[in-house]
Design a protein around this motif. Structure first.
Motif, PDB file in Angstrom:
ATOM      1  N   UNK A 277       0.825  -1.207   0.000  1.00 26.61           N
ATOM      2  CA  UNK A 277       0.000   0.000   0.000  1.00 26.61           C
ATOM      3  C   UNK A 277       0.857   1.254   0.000  1.00 26.61           C
ATOM      4  N   UNK A 278       1.975   1.219   0.743  1.00 26.02           N
ATOM      5  CA  UNK A 278       2.883   2.364   0.761  1.00 26.02           C
ATOM      6  C   UNK A 278       3.484   2.609  -0.624  1.00 26.02           C
ATOM      7  N   UNK A 279       3.908   1.545  -1.290  1.00 25.89           N
ATOM      8  CA  UNK A 279       4.515   1.678  -2.617  1.00 25.89           C
ATOM      9  C   UNK A 279       3.488   2.186  -3.622  1.00 25.89           C
ATOM     10  N   UNK A 280       2.308   1.605  -3.606  1.00 25.61           N
ATOM     11  CA  UNK A 280       1.235   2.040  -4.513  1.00 25.61           C
ATOM     12  C   UNK A 280       0.897   3.511  -4.253  1.00 25.61           C
ATOM     13  N   UNK A 281       0.791   3.853  -2.982  1.00 23.14           N
ATOM     14  CA  UNK A 281       0.485   5.236  -2.607  1.00 23.14           C
ATOM     15  C   UNK A 281       1.591   6.188  -3.055  1.00 23.14           C
ATOM     16  N   UNK A 282       2.850   5.749  -2.945  1.00 20.45           N
ATOM     17  CA  UNK A 282       3.986   6.573  -3.384  1.00 20.45           C
ATOM     18  C   UNK A 282       3.915   6.843  -4.882  1.00 20.45           C
ATOM     19  N   UNK A 283       3.557   5.810  -5.649  1.00 18.05           N
ATOM     20  CA  UNK A 283       3.423   5.978  -7.101  1.00 18.05           C
ATOM     21  C   UNK A 283       2.314   6.987  -7.398  1.00 18.05           C
TER      22      UNK A 283
ATOM     23  N   UNK B 274       0.537  17.048 -17.210  1.00 16.81           N
ATOM     24  CA  UNK B 274      -0.582  16.345 -17.813  1.00 16.81           C
ATOM     25  C   UNK B 274      -0.367  14.849 -17.764  1.00 16.81           C
ATOM     26  N   UNK B 275      -1.412  14.107 -18.095  1.00 14.26           N
ATOM     27  CA  UNK B 275      -1.351  12.648 -18.029  1.00 14.26           C
ATOM     28  C   UNK B 275      -0.406  12.073 -19.081  1.00 14.26           C
ATOM     29  N   UNK B 276      -0.576  12.486 -20.322  1.00  8.88           N
ATOM     30  CA  UNK B 276       0.263  11.928 -21.389  1.00  8.88           C
ATOM     31  C   UNK B 276       1.700  12.439 -21.317  1.00  8.88           C
ATOM     32  N   UNK B 277       1.911  13.559 -20.658  1.00 11.16           N
ATOM     33  CA  UNK B 277       3.251  14.119 -20.550  1.00 11.16           C
ATOM     34  C   UNK B 277       4.138  13.408 -19.547  1.00 11.16           C
ATOM     35  N   UNK B 278       3.542  12.551 -18.739  1.00 10.48           N
ATOM     36  CA  UNK B 278       4.316  11.839 -17.716  1.00 10.48           C
ATOM     37  C   UNK B 278       4.571  10.412 -18.192  1.00 10.48           C
ATOM     38  N   UNK B 279       5.806  10.146 -18.567  1.00  9.59           N
ATOM     39  CA  UNK B 279       6.186   8.790 -18.968  1.00  9.59           C
ATOM     40  C   UNK B 279       6.374   7.908 -17.747  1.00  9.59           C
ATOM     41  N   UNK B 280       6.201   6.608 -17.935  1.00  7.34           N
ATOM     42  CA  UNK B 280       6.345   5.681 -16.807  1.00  7.34           C
ATOM     43  C   UNK B 280       7.751   5.712 -16.222  1.00  7.34           C
ATOM     44  N   UNK B 281       8.766   5.831 -17.064  1.00  5.40           N
ATOM     45  CA  UNK B 281      10.135   5.842 -16.533  1.00  5.40           C
ATOM     46  C   UNK B 281      10.365   7.066 -15.643  1.00  5.40           C
TER      47      UNK B 281
ATOM     48  N   UNK C 175       7.988   8.756 -14.010  1.00  9.34           N
ATOM     49  CA  UNK C 175       7.164   8.547 -12.821  1.00  9.34           C
ATOM     50  C   UNK C 175       7.868   7.653 -11.810  1.00  9.34           C
ATOM     51  N   UNK C 176       8.369   6.514 -12.283  1.00 12.21           N
ATOM     52  CA  UNK C 176       8.988   5.558 -11.371  1.00 12.21           C
ATOM     53  C   UNK C 176      10.318   6.066 -10.828  1.00 12.21           C
ATOM     54  N   UNK C 177      11.060   6.791 -11.650  1.00 18.90           N
ATOM     55  CA  UNK C 177      12.322   7.379 -11.171  1.00 18.90           C
ATOM     56  C   UNK C 177      12.036   8.395 -10.070  1.00 18.90           C
ATOM     57  N   UNK C 178      11.046   9.270 -10.306  1.00 14.39           N
ATOM     58  CA  UNK C 178      10.677  10.289  -9.301  1.00 14.39           C
ATOM     59  C   UNK C 178      10.144   9.651  -8.019  1.00 14.39           C
ATOM     60  N   UNK C 179       9.412   8.536  -8.178  1.00 22.41           N
ATOM     61  CA  UNK C 179       8.839   7.853  -7.009  1.00 22.41           C
ATOM     62  C   UNK C 179       9.857   6.975  -6.293  1.00 22.41           C
TER      63      UNK C 179
END
Length: 195
Positions: free
Chosen positions: A5-11, A23-30, A32-36
């Motif tokens: 839950x902590x990891x999901x919440x962090x994402x 924006x939604x499309x402006x955020x790539x998964x890489x 997002x995950x790097x920032x998280x």
């Protein structure tokens, strides 16, 4: 389970911050995950797809927004008209905030996800319907308590005012000016008169 839950919440928390800016499309998964600070392979443990993540992001935002909306529109120390107008004063302040995270994701993402994801669009649509229902209920309470003049159709008025504010928020974003939001506030006061 708590770690999951902590990891999901962090994402989701990181995604909310990044989406508010890019924006939604402006955020790539890489990104997002790097920032998280989450390993790339972990994303799919929590979300089946980027769309599933987007749905979770919007669902969480709408749940939090609904709680704040309910607290605002049921504030025990204010009459219904004051609660209604204070809600939109708060909207105005948040949309003008230099902190993009303060701004409403409904405003930010409505046009972007409308054609991109039916599921995300449905979440936004339900959230908007709930907001309008709360606003209409507040108008009806104001009529009942005598702080708002008699209205022909509180539900239609709530919907029209909400739509006006969505449009004013978009114009304010485009123009980098508070003019549209100030006009929306003036119109709202006029449309919801005291008796």
């Amino acid at each position: 389970m708590e770690k999951q839950n902590d990891t999901r919440s962090q994402i989701l928390t990181t995604g909310r911050r990044l989406t508010a800016k890019q924006g939604y499309t402006g955020v790539g998964l890489s990104t997002l995950l790097k920032e998280a600070g989450i390993p790339k392979g972990s994303f799919y443990h929590y979300f089946a797809s980027k769309e599933a993540y987007g749905c979770a992001l919007l669902s969480e935002f709408m749940t939090e927004y609904s709680l704040r909306l309910n607290a605002s529109l049921t504030h025990p120390d204010m009459d219904a008209r004051s609660r209604f107008l204070t809600y939109f004063e708060g909207w105005r302040e948040k949309q003008l905030s230099p902190n993009l995270e303060d701004r409403c994701l409904v405003v930010k993402l409505s046009a972007e996800v409308a054609d991109l994801s039916e599921n995300m669009s449905s979440i936004l649509q339900k959230g908007v319907s709930d907001i309008i229902a709360h606003l209409a209920q507040t108008l009806e309470q104001g009529e009942d308590e005598g702080t708002i003049a008699s209205l022909k159709d509180p539900r239609a008025l709530a919907e029209m005012i909400y739509h006006m504010w969505l449009g004013a928020s978009l114009v304010a974003s485009i123009s980098h000016s508070d003019g549209a939001l100030n006009s929306a506030m003036d119109a709202t006061r006029a449309l919801v008169p005291a008796p």
